[in-house]
Motif scaffolding. Structure first.
Motif, PDB file in Angstrom:
ATOM      1  N   TYR B  93       0.834  -1.207   0.000  1.00  0.00           N
ATOM      2  CA  TYR B  93       0.000   0.000   0.000  1.00  0.00           C
ATOM      3  C   TYR B  93       0.861   1.246   0.000  1.00  0.00           C
ATOM      4  O   TYR B  93       0.658   2.173  -0.778  1.00  0.00           O
ATOM      5  CB  TYR B  93      -0.921  -0.014   1.226  1.00  0.00           C
ATOM      6  CG  TYR B  93      -1.866   1.164   1.296  1.00  0.00           C
ATOM      7  CD1 TYR B  93      -1.490   2.360   1.913  1.00  0.00           C
ATOM      8  CD2 TYR B  93      -3.138   1.102   0.733  1.00  0.00           C
ATOM      9  CE1 TYR B  93      -2.340   3.433   1.969  1.00  0.00           C
ATOM     10  CE2 TYR B  93      -3.996   2.188   0.790  1.00  0.00           C
ATOM     11  CZ  TYR B  93      -3.597   3.351   1.408  1.00  0.00           C
ATOM     12  OH  TYR B  93      -4.449   4.422   1.455  1.00  0.00           O
ATOM     13  N   LEU B  94       1.867   1.245   0.888  1.00  0.00           N
ATOM     14  CA  LEU B  94       2.735   2.418   0.993  1.00  0.00           C
ATOM     15  C   LEU B  94       3.465   2.691  -0.319  1.00  0.00           C
ATOM     16  O   LEU B  94       3.627   3.839  -0.722  1.00  0.00           O
ATOM     17  CB  LEU B  94       3.774   2.199   2.100  1.00  0.00           C
ATOM     18  CG  LEU B  94       3.280   2.408   3.531  1.00  0.00           C
ATOM     19  CD1 LEU B  94       4.300   1.895   4.518  1.00  0.00           C
ATOM     20  CD2 LEU B  94       3.000   3.872   3.781  1.00  0.00           C
ATOM     21  N   VAL B  97       0.285   3.205  -3.532  1.00  0.00           N
ATOM     22  CA  VAL B  97      -0.959   3.988  -3.517  1.00  0.00           C
ATOM     23  C   VAL B  97      -0.840   5.329  -4.221  1.00  0.00           C
ATOM     24  O   VAL B  97      -1.793   5.800  -4.832  1.00  0.00           O
ATOM     25  CB  VAL B  97      -1.473   4.167  -2.065  1.00  0.00           C
ATOM     26  CG1 VAL B  97      -0.644   5.205  -1.330  1.00  0.00           C
ATOM     27  CG2 VAL B  97      -2.925   4.501  -2.043  1.00  0.00           C
ATOM     28  N   PHE B 102      -6.006   4.910  -4.513  1.00  0.00           N
ATOM     29  CA  PHE B 102      -6.502   4.118  -3.399  1.00  0.00           C
ATOM     30  C   PHE B 102      -7.319   2.932  -3.883  1.00  0.00           C
ATOM     31  O   PHE B 102      -7.164   1.808  -3.388  1.00  0.00           O
ATOM     32  CB  PHE B 102      -7.350   4.981  -2.460  1.00  0.00           C
ATOM     33  CG  PHE B 102      -8.001   4.179  -1.384  1.00  0.00           C
ATOM     34  CD1 PHE B 102      -9.321   3.772  -1.489  1.00  0.00           C
ATOM     35  CD2 PHE B 102      -7.280   3.789  -0.274  1.00  0.00           C
ATOM     36  CE1 PHE B 102      -9.913   2.999  -0.504  1.00  0.00           C
ATOM     37  CE2 PHE B 102      -7.854   3.012   0.716  1.00  0.00           C
ATOM     38  CZ  PHE B 102      -9.175   2.614   0.601  1.00  0.00           C
ATOM     39  N   ALA B 106      -6.214  -0.730  -2.847  1.00  0.00           N
ATOM     40  CA  ALA B 106      -7.040  -1.421  -1.860  1.00  0.00           C
ATOM     41  C   ALA B 106      -7.628  -2.689  -2.460  1.00  0.00           C
ATOM     42  O   ALA B 106      -7.723  -3.717  -1.792  1.00  0.00           O
ATOM     43  CB  ALA B 106      -8.161  -0.498  -1.377  1.00  0.00           C
ATOM     44  N   ALA B 135     -15.342   2.066   0.215  1.00  0.00           N
ATOM     45  CA  ALA B 135     -14.516   2.723   1.227  1.00  0.00           C
ATOM     46  C   ALA B 135     -14.023   4.070   0.711  1.00  0.00           C
ATOM     47  O   ALA B 135     -14.013   5.068   1.437  1.00  0.00           O
ATOM     48  CB  ALA B 135     -13.331   1.829   1.599  1.00  0.00           C
ATOM     49  N   PHE B 139     -14.996   7.527   2.623  1.00  0.00           N
ATOM     50  CA  PHE B 139     -13.941   8.316   3.246  1.00  0.00           C
ATOM     51  C   PHE B 139     -13.702   9.643   2.529  1.00  0.00           C
ATOM     52  O   PHE B 139     -13.391  10.647   3.164  1.00  0.00           O
ATOM     53  CB  PHE B 139     -12.645   7.507   3.339  1.00  0.00           C
ATOM     54  CG  PHE B 139     -12.572   6.672   4.584  1.00  0.00           C
ATOM     55  CD1 PHE B 139     -13.231   5.463   4.663  1.00  0.00           C
ATOM     56  CD2 PHE B 139     -11.881   7.118   5.689  1.00  0.00           C
ATOM     57  CE1 PHE B 139     -13.189   4.711   5.825  1.00  0.00           C
ATOM     58  CE2 PHE B 139     -11.831   6.370   6.861  1.00  0.00           C
ATOM     59  CZ  PHE B 139     -12.492   5.162   6.930  1.00  0.00           C
ATOM     60  N   LEU B 144     -14.404  13.278   4.191  1.00  0.00           N
ATOM     61  CA  LEU B 144     -13.526  14.321   3.632  1.00  0.00           C
ATOM     62  C   LEU B 144     -12.048  14.024   3.852  1.00  0.00           C
ATOM     63  O   LEU B 144     -11.265  14.916   4.134  1.00  0.00           O
ATOM     64  CB  LEU B 144     -13.885  15.691   4.215  1.00  0.00           C
ATOM     65  CG  LEU B 144     -15.333  16.120   3.954  1.00  0.00           C
ATOM     66  CD1 LEU B 144     -15.647  17.418   4.682  1.00  0.00           C
ATOM     67  CD2 LEU B 144     -15.580  16.304   2.460  1.00  0.00           C
ATOM     68  N   VAL B 145     -11.670  12.761   3.745  1.00  0.00           N
ATOM     69  CA  VAL B 145     -10.262  12.382   3.831  1.00  0.00           C
ATOM     70  C   VAL B 145      -9.716  12.317   2.408  1.00  0.00           C
ATOM     71  O   VAL B 145     -10.258  11.597   1.579  1.00  0.00           O
ATOM     72  CB  VAL B 145     -10.118  10.999   4.514  1.00  0.00           C
ATOM     73  CG1 VAL B 145      -8.684  10.560   4.515  1.00  0.00           C
ATOM     74  CG2 VAL B 145     -10.675  11.060   5.918  1.00  0.00           C
ATOM     75  N   PRO B 146      -8.657  13.047   2.087  1.00  0.00           N
ATOM     76  CA  PRO B 146      -8.173  13.083   0.699  1.00  0.00           C
ATOM     77  C   PRO B 146      -7.374  11.845   0.316  1.00  0.00           C
ATOM     78  O   PRO B 146      -6.143  11.860   0.312  1.00  0.00           O
ATOM     79  CB  PRO B 146      -7.303  14.338   0.667  1.00  0.00           C
ATOM     80  CG  PRO B 146      -6.824  14.496   2.064  1.00  0.00           C
ATOM     81  CD  PRO B 146      -7.909  13.971   2.955  1.00  0.00           C
ATOM     82  N   LEU B 147      -8.077  10.776  -0.012  1.00  0.00           N
ATOM     83  CA  LEU B 147      -7.374   9.581  -0.457  1.00  0.00           C
ATOM     84  C   LEU B 147      -6.834   9.804  -1.861  1.00  0.00           C
ATOM     85  O   LEU B 147      -7.511  10.402  -2.688  1.00  0.00           O
ATOM     86  CB  LEU B 147      -8.328   8.381  -0.443  1.00  0.00           C
ATOM     87  CG  LEU B 147      -8.779   7.935   0.941  1.00  0.00           C
ATOM     88  CD1 LEU B 147      -9.871   6.891   0.821  1.00  0.00           C
ATOM     89  CD2 LEU B 147      -7.613   7.383   1.734  1.00  0.00           C
ATOM     90  N   PRO B 148      -5.617   9.309  -2.130  1.00  0.00           N
ATOM     91  CA  PRO B 148      -5.010   9.608  -3.436  1.00  0.00           C
ATOM     92  C   PRO B 148      -5.738   8.928  -4.598  1.00  0.00           C
ATOM     93  O   PRO B 148      -6.130   7.768  -4.491  1.00  0.00           O
ATOM     94  CB  PRO B 148      -3.579   9.070  -3.286  1.00  0.00           C
ATOM     95  CG  PRO B 148      -3.627   8.113  -2.172  1.00  0.00           C
ATOM     96  CD  PRO B 148      -4.736   8.522  -1.268  1.00  0.00           C
TER      97      PRO B 148
END
Lengths: 500, 158
Positions: B93-94, B97, B102, B106, B135, B139, B144-148
Motif C-alpha cells: 500500500y505504501l 498507492v 486508493f 485497496a 470505502a 472516506f 472528507l479524507v483526501p485519499l489519493p
C-alpha cells in the motif's frame, strides 16, 4: 430558570432533535471504528455547524462526542481493538470476557455504565462548575507535571507482569514521545534528518498499530478457524446490569467522580480518566490479580470515568475558554465563530448556552441506551463473519484510520512498525498499555517539567513547594518507592531465618 | 519471537546506552539548567537499569533458557504465509498507492488477502471490487479524507 426554559425551548424543536439524532448515529459510527475518534468526529462536524444556531451546534458536538466515547468500547470488547483511546484501559478485560462467553454482560455494562457515568458528569457540571473552576485555575506547571507523572505511575502498575517489564514499556513510550522537535528548546531529537519525524510520532496510528495490527498478526497466525466473535445469537444486553450495579456501585461512583475531576483538568481527558480509574479500582480491589483477565470491576470504574470526563471537560471550556480536552478545544472554536466568547461573560450574557450544553448532555446520555443497544446488535452481525474475511477488512480500515488523522502515508508506516514492535513486546510479556500512555503523556510531562525548572531556576525542591504539587509529588514518589521497599522488606524477612 | 532475559537485558542495556550517547550530542541552552538532553538521558538510564535487572534475573534464575525461540506458528507453512502477506499488504500500500490510487491498491490488497485466507477466488475478487470503491466513496465524500487518486490513474479519469 428562565435561561433553562429558553434552552429547552431552543432544543426541543423538530429540526434540532433531528440534528441530535443524526449526530448520535454519527458519533456511534465514528467511535466504533478504530482510528476514527471522538475528536475527529467533532472536527468533521464543524463545517456542518456553520449553518446552525449556537444551541443546536453545541448539542450536535456534545451528542457526537458522548456517543463516540461509548462506542469505542464495542470493538474493544468484541475484537480487542479499542475504537477510541479512552477504551484502551480496559480492552484486555473486556476481550477476556468475550472469550469467556460473557460479551453481552460486558457490552451491557459498558453501555449502561457509560450512560450513567455521563449523567453523573453532567450533574456535576451543573452543580459544581463555578466552584471547581476556581480551584483548578490555580494549577500551574508543577501541578500538571505531577499529575501526568501520577498517570504514568498508574499505567506502569496496571501491567500485571513484572515491574521491570512495565517500566521498560513506559520508557519505550517516553522515548518515542521524545522524537521530534523538542518541546521547550525547539531542537529536533532522534529525527535522523527525516522531515516526517519532526512533528513526532503521532499517537493515533501508533495505537491502531499496537492494538489492531498486532492483534491481526495473532489472528492470522493461529490455526483455529473460529470467527473472531462467538456465534451465539445476541442475548439480552440488559440482563445482569442491576445485579452488577448492586455489586459494584462504589466502583461506579469512584469512576464517575474521578472521571469528572480529570475531565475538568485542562488537557486531561477521557483517556487519562479511564486509566486512573482503572488503576485506583485495582488498588482498592480485593481481587487485583483478576484485572487484565476479565475483571468487571475495572470495566465498571473506567467505562463510567471516560464518559464522565467528556462532560467534565466542558467546565474549564465554558468558564475560562480553556479546553478540557481536544473535543472542547474544537467546541471553543465553534463558540467563537458564533460570536459567543467562552469565559465568565458567557454565564452573564448567554446563560442559555450553558443550560443548552447541560441539557444536551442529559439528552445524549439518555439516548445512549436505546441507540447503543440497537448499534451493538448491528455490530455483532459483523462479527459473525469468519475472521478470514474480517481480517483483511479490518486491515484496510486500520490503514485508512491511520492515514485519516494527518492525511500522510508516513502514519501508515508508523502503524505497521508499531504493530510489529507491539507484537514482539507482547510475545515477551512486555505490556504495551504503559507505552501507549507514556506516548500520550510524554510531551506534557517534559513541557511542564521544563517550564517548572525554568521558573524555579533549576531548583528541584520547588516541585514540592506548592501545596497541591507537593501532595501529588509525595503520592507519586511513594507509589514508586512502595514496591521497592516492599521487595526489600520481603527479602529481608526471607533472609532473616537463615541468619538465625 | 520470544527472547530470554539475557537477550532482553542486553537489548535494553544497548538501547539505553545508545540513547544516552545520542543525547550527549544535543546542545545545552546557555541560560537554562536543563536542555533537550535531560529527558532522553533519564530515559536511557532507566532502560539501562531495566536491562541490568533483566540480566540479574537471568543470572540468578533462568540461565538455561534458550536465547531466541520462534513462535509456535512458525512451524506451519500456511501461518507463515498468512503473516507474511499481512505484513506485505501495508508495505505494498505504501509503495503503490500514490501511483495506482486508493481504489486499485485497496482492491489488490483485499483481493490478495481474501484469496489467501479464505481460499475462494471469486468471492475475494467480488468482495474487493465492492469494498474498495465503497470505502473510497465513504472516506472521501462523507469523511472528507483526501485519499489519493493515483498519478497513473488520474489522467485517465480527468
Amino acid at each position: 430558570m428562565a435561561s433553562t426554559l429558553e434552552a429547552l425551548n431552543l432544543l426541543l424543536q423538530p429540526g434540532v432533535i433531528g440534528v441530535i439524532l443524526a449526530s448520535a448515529a454519527f458519533g456511534l459510527f465514528m467511535g466504533a471504528i478504530p482510528g476514527l475518534t471522538a475528536t475527529m468526529a467533532t472536527a468533521l462536524l464543524v463545517p456542518v455547524t456553520f449553518f446552525m444556531d449556537p444551541v443546536p451546534a453545541l448539542a450536535a458536538i456534545v451528542t457526537a462526542s458522548a456517543m463516540a466515547i461509548f462506542a469505542g468500547d464495542i470493538p474493544g470488547t468484541l475484537l480487542r481493538i479499542p475504537g477510541t483511546p479512552g477504551s484502551a484501559a480496559y480492552v484486555d478485560d473486556a476481550y477476556a470476557m468475550t472469550k469467556a462467553g460473557r460479551a453481552e454482560l460486558c457490552l451491557g455494562v459498558n453501555l449502561c455504565f457509560s450512560a450513567a457515568g455521563g449523567l453523573i458528569g453532567a450533574i456535576v457540571l451543573l452543580l459544581a462548575a463555578p466552584q471547581l473552576a476556581k480551584f483548578v485555575i490555580r494549577f500551574g506547571s508543577f501541578e500538571y507535571f505531577w499529575l501526568a507523572m501520577l498517570g504514568l505511575t498508574c499505567a506502569a502498575f496496571i501491567s500485571s507482569t513484572s515491574l521491570a517489564r512495565g517500566a521498560l514499556s513506559l520508557l519505550i513510550g517516553l522515548l518515542i514521545s521524545c522524537i521530534g522537535i523538542g518541546v521547550t528548546t525547539g531542537f529536533p531529537r532522534f529525527t535522523f534528518g527525516q522531515i516526517d519525524l519532526m512533528g513526532g510520532v503521532n499517537f493515533i496510528p501508533t495505537m491502531i498499530g499496537a492494538f489492531a495490527f498486532s492483534e491481526l498478526i495473532r489472528s492470522v497466525s493461529s490455526a483455529k478457524a473460529a470467527p473472531l466473535g462467538n456465534l451465539k445469537p445476541i442475548g439480552n444486553l440488559l440482563q445482569g446490569i442491576a445485579a452488577t450495579f448492586r455489586q459494584h456501585w462504589q466502583r461506579f461512583t469512584l469512576g464517575s467522580i474521578v472521571g469528572t475531576m480529570i475531565g475538568i483538568l485542562p488537557g486531561a481527558g477521557s483517556t487519562l480518566a479511564a486509566w486512573v480509574s482503572y488503576a485506583l479500582s485495582r488498588k482498592f480491589s480485593r481481587q487485583p490479580e483478576a484485572y487484565g483477565k476479565g475483571s468487571i470491576e475495572g470495566i465498571v470504574a473506567s467505562t463510567s470515568a471516560n464518559n464522565a470526563a467528556v462532560s467534565g471537560a466542558w467546565v474549564p471550556a465554558l468558564v475560562f475558554g480553556i479546553p478540557g480536552d481536544a473535543v472542547t478545544a474544537i467546541a471553543i472554536g465553534v463558540l467563537f465563530i458564533k460570536g459567543l466568547n467562552p469565559g465568565p461573560t458567557i454565564f452573564i450574557n448567554s446563560p442559555e448556552v450553558i443550560d443548552a450544553v447541560l441539557i444536551s448532555f442529559l439528552l445524549a446520555n439518555l439516548l445512549m441506551v436505546p441507540f447503543g443497544l440497537a448499534f451493538i446488535k448491528l455490530s455483532r452481525y459483523v462479527l459473525q463473519v469468519p475472521k478470514e474475511i474480517l481480517s483483511p477488512l479490518i486491515l484496510l480500515l486500520s490503514i485508512l484510520g491511520a492515514f485519516a488523522i494527518n492525511n500522510t502515508l508516513f502514519d501508515v508506516g508508523v502503524m505497521l512498525v508499531a504493530g510489529l514492535v507491539a507484537y514482539v513486546m507482547e510475545e515477551n510479556e512486555i505490556p504495551i498499555a504503559p507505552a501507549i500512555l507514556a506516548l500520550l503523556l510524554g510531551t506534557s510531562i517534559e513541557e511542564n517539567f521544563m517550564t517548572s525548572a525554568i521558573k524555579s531556576g533549576g531548583s528541584l525542591l520547588a516541585f514540592f513547594e506548592r501545596p497541591v504539587a507537593g501532595v501529588l509529588g509525595v503520592v507519586t514518589l511513594s507509589l514508586w518507592a512502595c514496591p521497592i521497599l516492599l521487595h526489600l522488606i520481603r527479602r529481608g524477612r526471607a533472609l532473616a531465618p537463615l541468619r538465625d | 519471537m520470544r527472547v530470554n532475559d539475557l537477550v532482553l537485558g542486553l537489548a535494553s542495556l544497548g538501547l539505553g546506552s545508545a540513547v544516552i550517547v545520542l543525547a550527549a550530542g544535543f546542545p545545552s541552552p546557555p541560560q537554562q539548567a536543563y536542555g533537550p538532553a535531560l529527558f532522553p538521558t533519564l530515559i536511557g538510564a532507566g532502560m539501562a537499569a531495566c536491562g541490568l535487572v533483566f540480566l540479574f534475573h537471568w543470572a540468578t534464575t533462568s540461565r538455561g533458557s534458550t536465547a531466541v525461540s520462534l513462535p509456535d506458528w512458525w512451524r506451519s507453512h500456511s501461518a507463515r504465509l498468512n503473516v507474511a502477506a499481512l505484513v506485505a499488504a501495508p508495505v505494498f500500500y505504501l509503495l503503490a498507492v500514490e501511483r495506482l490510487g486508493f481504489v486499485l491498491t485497496a482492491f489488490v490488497c483485499l483481493a490478495a488477502l481474501l484469496a489467501l485466507f479464505h481460499r475462494r477466488i471469486a468471492f475475494a475478487l467480488v468482495t474487493a471490487a465492492v469494498v474498495a470503491p465503497l470505502a473510497f466513496a465513504v472516506f472521501t465524500e462523507i469523511l472528507l479524507v483526501p485519499l489519493p487518486l493515483g498519478s497513473l490513474v488520474e489522467p485517465l479519469i480527468r
